[in-house]
Design an enzyme around this catalytic site. Structure first.
Site, PDB file in Angstrom:
ATOM      1  CE1 TYR A  95      -9.486   2.849   7.576  1.00 53.39           C
ATOM      2  CE2 TYR A  95     -10.081   4.882   8.703  1.00 53.39           C
ATOM      3  CZ  TYR A  95      -9.120   4.063   8.122  1.00 53.39           C
ATOM      4  OH  TYR A  95      -7.801   4.455   8.103  1.00 53.39           O
ATOM      5  N   GLY A 141       0.829  -1.211   0.000  1.00 49.37           N
ATOM      6  CA  GLY A 141       0.000   0.000   0.000  1.00 49.37           C
ATOM      7  C   GLY A 141       0.857   1.252   0.000  1.00 49.37           C
ATOM      8  NE  ARG A 188       2.227 -21.391  16.590  1.00 47.46           N
ATOM      9  CZ  ARG A 188       1.645 -22.224  15.788  1.00 47.46           C
ATOM     10  NH1 ARG A 188       0.462 -21.937  15.267  1.00 47.46           N
ATOM     11  NH2 ARG A 188       2.217 -23.364  15.469  1.00 47.46           N
TER      12      ARG A 188
HETATM   13  P1  NAD Z   1      -3.587   1.812   1.342  1.00 47.84           P
HETATM   14  O1  NAD Z   1      -4.968   1.459   0.968  1.00 47.84           O
HETATM   15  O2  NAD Z   1      -2.691   2.400   0.313  1.00 47.84           O
HETATM   16  O3  NAD Z   1      -2.823   0.545   1.959  1.00 47.84           O
HETATM   17  C1  NAD Z   1      -3.479  -0.517   2.584  1.00 47.84           C
HETATM   18  C2  NAD Z   1      -2.892  -1.820   2.075  1.00 47.84           C
HETATM   19  O4  NAD Z   1      -3.530  -2.917   2.738  1.00 47.84           O
HETATM   20  C3  NAD Z   1      -3.116  -2.021   0.567  1.00 47.84           C
HETATM   21  O5  NAD Z   1      -1.936  -2.424  -0.068  1.00 47.84           O
HETATM   22  C4  NAD Z   1      -4.192  -3.122   0.524  1.00 47.84           C
HETATM   23  O6  NAD Z   1      -4.117  -3.901  -0.661  1.00 47.84           O
HETATM   24  C5  NAD Z   1      -3.881  -3.911   1.782  1.00 47.84           C
HETATM   25  N1  NAD Z   1      -5.036  -4.661   2.275  1.00 47.84           N
HETATM   26  C6  NAD Z   1      -6.314  -4.219   2.409  1.00 47.84           C
HETATM   27  N2  NAD Z   1      -7.084  -5.202   2.901  1.00 47.84           N
HETATM   28  C7  NAD Z   1      -6.272  -6.284   3.102  1.00 47.84           C
HETATM   29  C8  NAD Z   1      -6.491  -7.604   3.566  1.00 47.84           C
HETATM   30  N3  NAD Z   1      -7.700  -8.027   3.958  1.00 47.84           N
HETATM   31  N4  NAD Z   1      -5.429  -8.456   3.614  1.00 47.84           N
HETATM   32  C9  NAD Z   1      -4.187  -8.055   3.208  1.00 47.84           C
HETATM   33  N5  NAD Z   1      -3.941  -6.811   2.735  1.00 47.84           N
HETATM   34  C10 NAD Z   1      -4.971  -5.938   2.687  1.00 47.84           C
HETATM   35  O7  NAD Z   1      -3.703   2.798   2.598  1.00 47.84           O
HETATM   36  P2  NAD Z   1      -2.582   3.596   3.408  1.00 47.84           P
HETATM   37  O8  NAD Z   1      -2.910   5.021   3.330  1.00 47.84           O
HETATM   38  O9  NAD Z   1      -1.233   3.122   3.046  1.00 47.84           O
HETATM   39  O10 NAD Z   1      -2.924   3.126   4.890  1.00 47.84           O
HETATM   40  C11 NAD Z   1      -2.173   2.100   5.528  1.00 47.84           C
HETATM   41  C12 NAD Z   1      -2.676   1.920   6.949  1.00 47.84           C
HETATM   42  O11 NAD Z   1      -2.550   3.157   7.663  1.00 47.84           O
HETATM   43  C13 NAD Z   1      -4.143   1.517   7.034  1.00 47.84           C
HETATM   44  O12 NAD Z   1      -4.303   0.571   8.082  1.00 47.84           O
HETATM   45  C14 NAD Z   1      -4.845   2.809   7.366  1.00 47.84           C
HETATM   46  O13 NAD Z   1      -6.024   2.588   8.083  1.00 47.84           O
HETATM   47  C15 NAD Z   1      -3.808   3.524   8.201  1.00 47.84           C
HETATM   48  N6  NAD Z   1      -4.013   4.996   8.132  1.00 47.84           N
HETATM   49  C16 NAD Z   1      -3.643   5.704   7.026  1.00 47.84           C
HETATM   50  C17 NAD Z   1      -3.873   7.071   6.996  1.00 47.84           C
HETATM   51  C18 NAD Z   1      -3.464   7.935   5.834  1.00 47.84           C
HETATM   52  O14 NAD Z   1      -3.703   9.149   5.874  1.00 47.84           O
HETATM   53  N7  NAD Z   1      -2.831   7.447   4.807  1.00 47.84           N
HETATM   54  C19 NAD Z   1      -4.509   7.703   8.081  1.00 47.84           C
HETATM   55  C20 NAD Z   1      -4.897   6.934   9.164  1.00 47.84           C
HETATM   56  C21 NAD Z   1      -4.630   5.577   9.194  1.00 47.84           C
END
Ligand code: NAD
Ligand code: UDP
Length: 313
Positions: free
Chosen positions: A146, A13, A107
């Site tokens: 979410y 991601g 684990r």
């Molecule tokens: P993103 O969508 O680019 O990355 C998320 C990644 O998780 C993707 O590569 C997706 O394919 C993978 N994914 C989704 N569901 C999955 C599953 N069931 N099994 C395996 N992989 C899965 O988003 P991001 O902006 O990189 O966010 C990454 C994390 O940071 C997330 O948990 C998000 O909630 C958290 N976050 C991001 C922000 C932001 O501003 N970017 C803010 C708050 C929290």
């Protein structure tokens, strides 16, 4: 000293791929685990030839057994368009994903860091948001899959810590942007830049008076790694840039920096869209000696450069 073996879920991601790259550069062994729902292999393609890197296609809603020392649990779609596409899957990803990763951490005795979010504060009535604020969240709205999923994941981190002695850590990330976001990600910074570069209308939702505080990804990644390696501090800790802007100000800034002829148009404000968001980062400053260094204009310039290349390739 032996190499640290690190698992990054959501490693393909936006944030996860930056994390994989930085952790590899620091000499660690890194496994990216991703189902590629909102990420892409291209984000980690340049890491493939590194013998300390491995990518696994796997869904965190299913258990997995790996020998690792640290787990960064980042798997979860983060853009409203992606996480609202299949809300039931989103909540499963947050809750079952956290359970499976906590089970693994228990684990193999690994330390686990959970990527939580400013969304745990909902549409906040306290401003700026401190970690001690419990939030103002709708449990049955379009953002609930979410927000509530992430809130339960935080609860699970604390319960595994208390009940099973798992070494858990929580960060609450505020709006982060930068290179490796998908052009169709749907979040505001990437939307505005792509629209401006195409000369299309800039879509401001509502009247644009709602605020967000934008953190550049390199700053965030530095804070995330500091938190993982800090002993005796489980968090939660806010990570974000405290400089707050209205969405209209962001639109104007993007038009200026891209030299675009795009016009601003106004669209309906989505349900439960938070009106204000600004992190209080005094805890991160005190405990981690961390604060962002890259301000919005510089971060936007870098992100615009990335999208120009991306849209031309
Ligand atoms: P993103 O969508 O680019 O990355 C998320 C990644 O998780 C993707 O590569 C997706 O394919 C993978 N994914 C989704 N569901 C999955 C599953 N069931 N099994 C395996 N992989 C899965 O988003 P991001 O902006 O990189 O966010 C990454 C994390 O940071 C997330 O948990 C998000 O909630 C958290 N976050 C991001 C922000 C932001 O501003 N970017 C803010 C708050 C929290
Ligand atoms: N937004 C907007 N136009 C867009 C995309 C988003 O005006 O094309 C607004 C959205 O309504 C919200 C803010 O920008 O008020 C941030 O939206 P984003 O989806 O990036 O993140 P979040 O709402 O989860 O903070």
């Amino acid at each position: 000293m032996s190499t640290t073996r690190i698992l990054v879920t959501g490693g393909a991601g936006f944030i996860g791929s930056h994390l994989c790259e930085t952790l590899l550069n620091q000499g660690n062994e890194v496994i990216s685990l991703d189902n590629y729902f909102s990420g892409r292999k291209a984000n980690i393609a340049h890491l493939r030839d590194n013998p300390r890197f491995e990518a696994i296609r796997h869904d965190v809603t299913n258990p997995i057994l790996l020998e690792v020392d640290q787990i960064y649990n980042f798997a979860c779609p983060a853009s409203p368009g992606f996480y609202q596409h299949n809300p039931v899957k989103t909540i499963k990803t947050s809750i079952l994903g956290a359970l499976n990763m906590l089970g693994l951490a228990k684990r193999v005795n690994a330390r686990i860091l959970q990527a939580s979010t400013s969304e745990v504060y909902g549409d906040p009535k306290v401003h700026p948001q401190k970690e001690s604020y419990w939030g103002h969240v709708n449990c049955i709205g379009v953002r609930s899959c979410y927000d509530e999923g992430k809130r339960v994941a935080e609860t699970l981190m604390y319960d595994y810590r208390k009940q099973n002695n798992v070494d858990t850590k929580i960060i609450r990330i505020f709006n982060t942007y930068g290179d490796k976001m998908l052009p169709n990600d749907g979040r505001v910074v990437s939307n505005f830049i792509v629209q401006a570069l195409h000369g299309n209308d800039i879509t401001v939702y509502g009247d644009g008076s709602q605020t967000r505080s934008f953190c550049f990804v390199d700053d965030l990644v530095a804070g995330i790694i500091k938190m993982m390696n800090k002993n005796d501090f489980p968090g939660p800790v806010n990570l974000g840039n405290p400089n707050e802007f209205t969405i209209l100000e962001l639109a104007e800034k993007v038009i200026e920096l891209t030299n675009s002829n795009s016009k601003i148009i106004y669209k309906t404000l989505p349900q439960d869209d938070p009106m204000q968001r600004q992190p209080d980062i005094s805890l991160a400053k005190e405990k981690l000696n961390w604060e962002p260094e890259i301000e919005l204009e510089e971060g936007l310039k870098r992100t615009i450069k990335y999208f120009k290349q991306e849209l031309n390739s």
